[in-house]
Design an enzyme around this catalytic site. Structure first.
Site, PDB file in Angstrom:
ATOM      1  N   ASP A  80       0.833  -1.210   0.000  1.00 23.51           N
ATOM      2  CA  ASP A  80       0.000   0.000   0.000  1.00 23.51           C
ATOM      3  C   ASP A  80       0.870   1.263   0.000  1.00 23.51           C
ATOM      4  O   ASP A  80       2.035   1.235   0.376  1.00 23.51           O
ATOM      5  CB  ASP A  80      -0.928   0.016   1.224  1.00 23.51           C
ATOM      6  CG  ASP A  80      -0.153  -0.058   2.528  1.00 23.51           C
ATOM      7  OD1 ASP A  80       0.895  -0.740   2.551  1.00 23.51           O
ATOM      8  OD2 ASP A  80      -0.588   0.544   3.524  1.00 23.51           O
ATOM      9  N   GLU A  81       0.270   2.332  -0.424  1.00 23.68           N
ATOM     10  CA  GLU A  81       0.808   3.697  -0.291  1.00 23.68           C
ATOM     11  C   GLU A  81       2.257   3.846  -0.761  1.00 23.68           C
ATOM     12  O   GLU A  81       3.047   4.525  -0.122  1.00 23.68           O
ATOM     13  CB  GLU A  81       0.685   4.166   1.166  1.00 23.68           C
ATOM     14  CG  GLU A  81      -0.751   4.223   1.652  1.00 23.68           C
ATOM     15  CD  GLU A  81      -0.876   4.792   3.065  1.00 23.68           C
ATOM     16  OE1 GLU A  81      -1.802   5.588   3.298  1.00 23.68           O
ATOM     17  OE2 GLU A  81      -0.057   4.442   3.931  1.00 23.68           O
TER      18      GLU A  81
END
Lengths: 591, 591
Positions: free
Chosen positions: B365-366
């Site tokens: 993620d991210e």
């Protein structure tokens, strides 16, 4: 270590003390605290009586988790008590709780002074505590010099504490102990890295309080002893017990035994006369004046379990036409039986309670007019018709307080919404906005602040009400995301950022006695009490002690985070202030 | 009692069980539970080995507050273990924790059956537990019949439990014990007021999880043992440990001893190999599969303490151009050293972890593009240039998992934002919205839901970031009321109200494996962990077990409030569900 992380390697200046003293000049030399440190008290009066009550026993009983003790609480801070409390604060706070501030320094960095070299360690082995008339000097703008104190810790280990009063000793000892850390490699070594230190301190506001609701859910007296201990760490000095409400009447009133027996949630959930005395006495030992609120004439439904004749519109269904929250029900206002009841109640409570506090809170918030449409002796819902009855009811109660020499506190509605005529000594507690605070001051009254925009700790956890799905989801008035009326949650920064003086003209500010942070109890019981209170109550405490308007800086974060660790070591299950990484890497979590 | 209160005197139908079984037909007769109740297991295989590991010892060690034990965890649920766990659940849950549901009934009302008449008391003294092929019948729409069970408790005290598996026994025993209350006047009497009872039950979703961040603050393994116990009460079956992140690396990796020694906040804050094994084994005993996430290539800064060469853009100041939160830093993507490191890491972890779970979460993620502008071997910030490297990195890791026979889970960004090509067996964990969940399903992947609008338990407590007051207040980007990005606080009703299937076409729904409720750890440590998790995790558990779309009714409130009391009796410091008055007065708190 890879190089960009080096930007955070500057040793962070952990300044330790909460609330921050008015004048605080720390150094960066190390001094060690002798476990056998001696206290010399000078200028204090000989104790008026020698107490057989041991603070040590008392405190130890509480913290070994036992229920409230039967020991007789102290009625005055004698020199003996003061000595015991001072020794206890330092001993427990430094040598037993053993705060090692590891998480406030870079990981794997050597942040502690070296233990080895016994020769060069300078010890503090004597603390002189003098009672003096504090020279206010730079503190002249401060209101309450009777709680003032000064600490002068010299680099050679000489410590002189000056205080204006016994309560000043408590504050000074707490500030002093917060300057020390336990050493991680020794169980008897404690040091301060901040020597020499000069502190001159006094509170900005005289009334620094917490309003705790012990009615809507069961809060045992033993929990409140812990709350008082924790309050005293932040130099709070007033605990307002919202002792009864519509939902339950937990307070034993010997004049009316049925009141709590039927009005408490359960006979096991009663604050006995002894419980109350112990809590108030415990407060006294910790510099916290504990006073009671009996909220009237609204918020009184629970009286109806024992005395149904006194209550109009009890537990109506639906309730929302008759009350701000369920169950509805208010004291009738045109009833001699109600007058007799309240007089008996106050004559029972006041002689006991005024030993510990000369304040008594008569309530007066959120009075519902519709409820009086159901009262056959009133049969009206207009403010104009209700007001004379409310004025008479209030006058009588204030007279009763006056007869006992007790100062009344009432909620702002009595003055602002109902426009009652109130004697000038009545203290007005405001809660809705700073406009209302200004209005109260303009009317010449002294006031207590505590706006729901910043200091209502219960807000934002979601409504306690159930959707009325009997009428189908479409008609339900409780809708996602199920917020409460005063959402969002007041995080500690929002609590700290509260400036009650912002829109108040200077000429009125002297009428502000202080403030209270509030925990209404709809969704708080013994299990989550600590989490709901801390560290947010401490955040409010610095506003009350130091004065409002200080920016929410990283320095504030770090000091409050230290304070939170001290609370945790005392057994308080406080919520968090800051992620460990941010504490270890100064400057790293700013935006 | 005054008459209008009578409207609430209808005996409330406390239906006790959480999560609510799919088919639940309670009666209103009383049966008593014999403290010497006997269990007869039929149809279970002879245990493959006789364990020397005592569940009793294990559980008692945990709950006497000791740190994690060195006892060898169980690798399979043998008949002996099953018997011990079953007896333990009933004995502890009913006779030791002693739940008296006083606060669910009108004050001072006689809600308990009479103890006196020994003659007419009917006891349950034998429980037959049969392993059978569950006839799904009405449960045919349910996915996971291997956890199914049925309880038939007849009015004469005969009890037959049928289950499809060993895990079904655990669920059945928990449901069974929740039907019983302790009697307030006797320490050996327990009863159910719901006899006869017919229950047929199986979960709506196979994957019913909690994602717990043990990296951003120190969460001791002993706390996670308690979390697992509490999860099993709500029939949750997956604990996703987010085991490392930018802020710290708490996990001991024997292949890389420096990783935790330098990357943990402190050498005392390391999850040892043994800790992990005990936690995973404890999960196994409670029907909770514990699997790990090593979030990569973002969220990896902490690796840089031991291996600085592997990280690009470490701890930049300012950080916000390079990461979603401080400190910045990501694994380089065009580095054979990174490839070797990750291979060594997975080859160390997977053989240990796959004993307990065939899942492993690779994160994803991210990912920040700007960080790769500072990586000299990449020197780009465009998605197009980064993507081939990310694809190769991910392919390699998925191949490694495949070689160990382990199923990968990745965050939605890998598929949706980066549009990587992923094998069809990769499970996609979504977190941003149901639109994205739909998109993932449309691409043919199986998915896990858990939207931040409802199931991010960390939201709403305020930002952890400090205002950057060095540039003056006016420029500070952190402003009152200091909310976090995903405020408001997700109260339990909002958690319960989550319907992940709402906008998902029927034809894709079979690809949804289940969901996870999330607790990111910026503002959670050991002290407030219970409060942050409970009762909200339990609210999510009913959505996962029973299926979404059930209205947030008073009945739900009352059952969850009962569940909360059971959690509290187990030592879990859970937040509140409802004010006591509302629980005592059915219908009284609706709007």
């Amino acid at each position: 270590m890879f190089s960009p992380l080096l930007i955070f390697l500057i040793i962070p200046l952990v300044r330790a003390v909460w609330p921050l003293p008015q004048i605080y000049e720390p150094g960066n030399s190390t001094l060690w605290l002798s476990p056998d440190v001696r206290f010399d008290f000078e200028g204090f009066e000989t104790p008026s009586y020698t107490s057989t009550f041991s603070v040590w026993d008392h405190v130890q009983r509480i913290f070994s988790g036992l229920q409230t003790t039967q020991a007789k609480p102290q009625k005055s801070l004698s020199l003996e008590t003061l000595q015991q409390v001072s020794i206890e604060r330092l001993n427990r706070g430094v040598f037993q709780e053993r705060f090692v501030p590891r998480k406030f320094h870079q990981r794997n960095s050597p942040f502690e002074p070296k233990l080895e070299d016994q020769q060069s360690k300078i010890y503090i082995d004597r603390i002189r505590i003098k009672k003096v008339s504090i020279q206010v000097g730079l503190l002249s703008q401060l209101r309450s010099t009777k709680e003032a104190y000064a600490i002068n810790m010299e680099a050679d280990g000489k410590v002189i504490i000056e205080t204006a009063s016994e309560n000043g000793v408590l504050h000074a000892m707490e500030t002093f102990r917060q300057l020390f850390y336990a050493h991680s490699s020794s169980s008897v070594d404690a040091y301060t890295p901040y020597a020499p230190v000069l502190i001159k301190d006094a509170p900005r506001f005289e009334h620094r309080g917490l309003n705790l609701d012990i009615s809507r859910n069961w809060i045992p007296p033993s929990d409140v002893l812990r709350v008082i201990e924790a309050m005293s760490l932040s130099k709070l000095n007033r605990l307002h017990l919202h002792a009864a409400d519509a939902q339950s009447w937990p307070l034993e009133i010997p004049a009316y035994p049925e009141l709590a027996l039927k009005g408490a949630y359960d006979p096991s959930q009663i604050w006995t006369k002894t419980d109350l005395e112990i809590v108030q006495g415990h407060g006294n030992l910790h510099g916290v004046e504990v006073f009671l609120e009996i909220d009237m004439p609204g918020h009184t439904t629970a009286i109806g379990h024992a005395f149904p004749g006194l209550i109009t519109a009890p537990a109506m269904d639906p309730w929302d036409f008759y009350a701000a929250e369920p169950p509805s029900g208010q004291l009738r206002l045109n009833s001699s039986a109600v007058g007799d009841f309240v007089l008996g109640l106050l004559n029972d409570l006041l002689p006991r309670s005024k030993t510990w506090s000369l304040y008594f809170h008569l309530g007066g918030d959120e009075l519902n007019r519709n409820a009086y449409g159901l009262d056959p002796t009133m049969n009206t819902t207009t403010a104009a018709a209700i007001k004379p009855h409310l004025q008479r009811f209030t006058d009588t109660n204030i007279d009763t307080l006056k007869a006992h020499g007790v100062t009344p506190i009432v909620w702002e509605e009595m003055l602002v919404d109902w426009n009652l005529t109130l004697p000038s000594n009545v203290l007005i507690q405001t809660w809705r906005s700073s406009e209302i605070l200004g209005e109260v001051l303009k009317k010449g009254h002294r006031a207590i602040f505590g706006s729901n925009s910043h200091w209502y700790l219960d807000c934002g956890k979601g409504t306690f009400l159930n959707p009325n799905t009997t009428e189908g989801d479409a008609k339900a008035r409780i809708k996602p995301p199920f917020l409460d009326y005063c959402a969002p949650f007041k995080n500690w920064r929002q609590v700290y950022d509260y400036n009650p003086l912002k829109d108040i003209p200077k000429k009125y500010q002297h009428q502000i006695v202080g403030g209270e942070v509030h925990l209404w109890g709809e969704l708080t019981d013994s299990v989550n009490l600590d989490n709901m209170l801390w560290p947010r109550v401490a955040a409010a405490a610095e506003v009350l002690w130091r004065g409002p308007g200080n920016p929410v800086s990283e320095d504030v974060t770090r000091r409050l985070a230290e304070m939170r660790e001290r609370l945790v070591l005392k057994g308080v299950k406080a919520d968090m202030v800051q992620m460990e990484w941010c504490l270890r890497n100064k400057g790293g979590c700013s935006l």
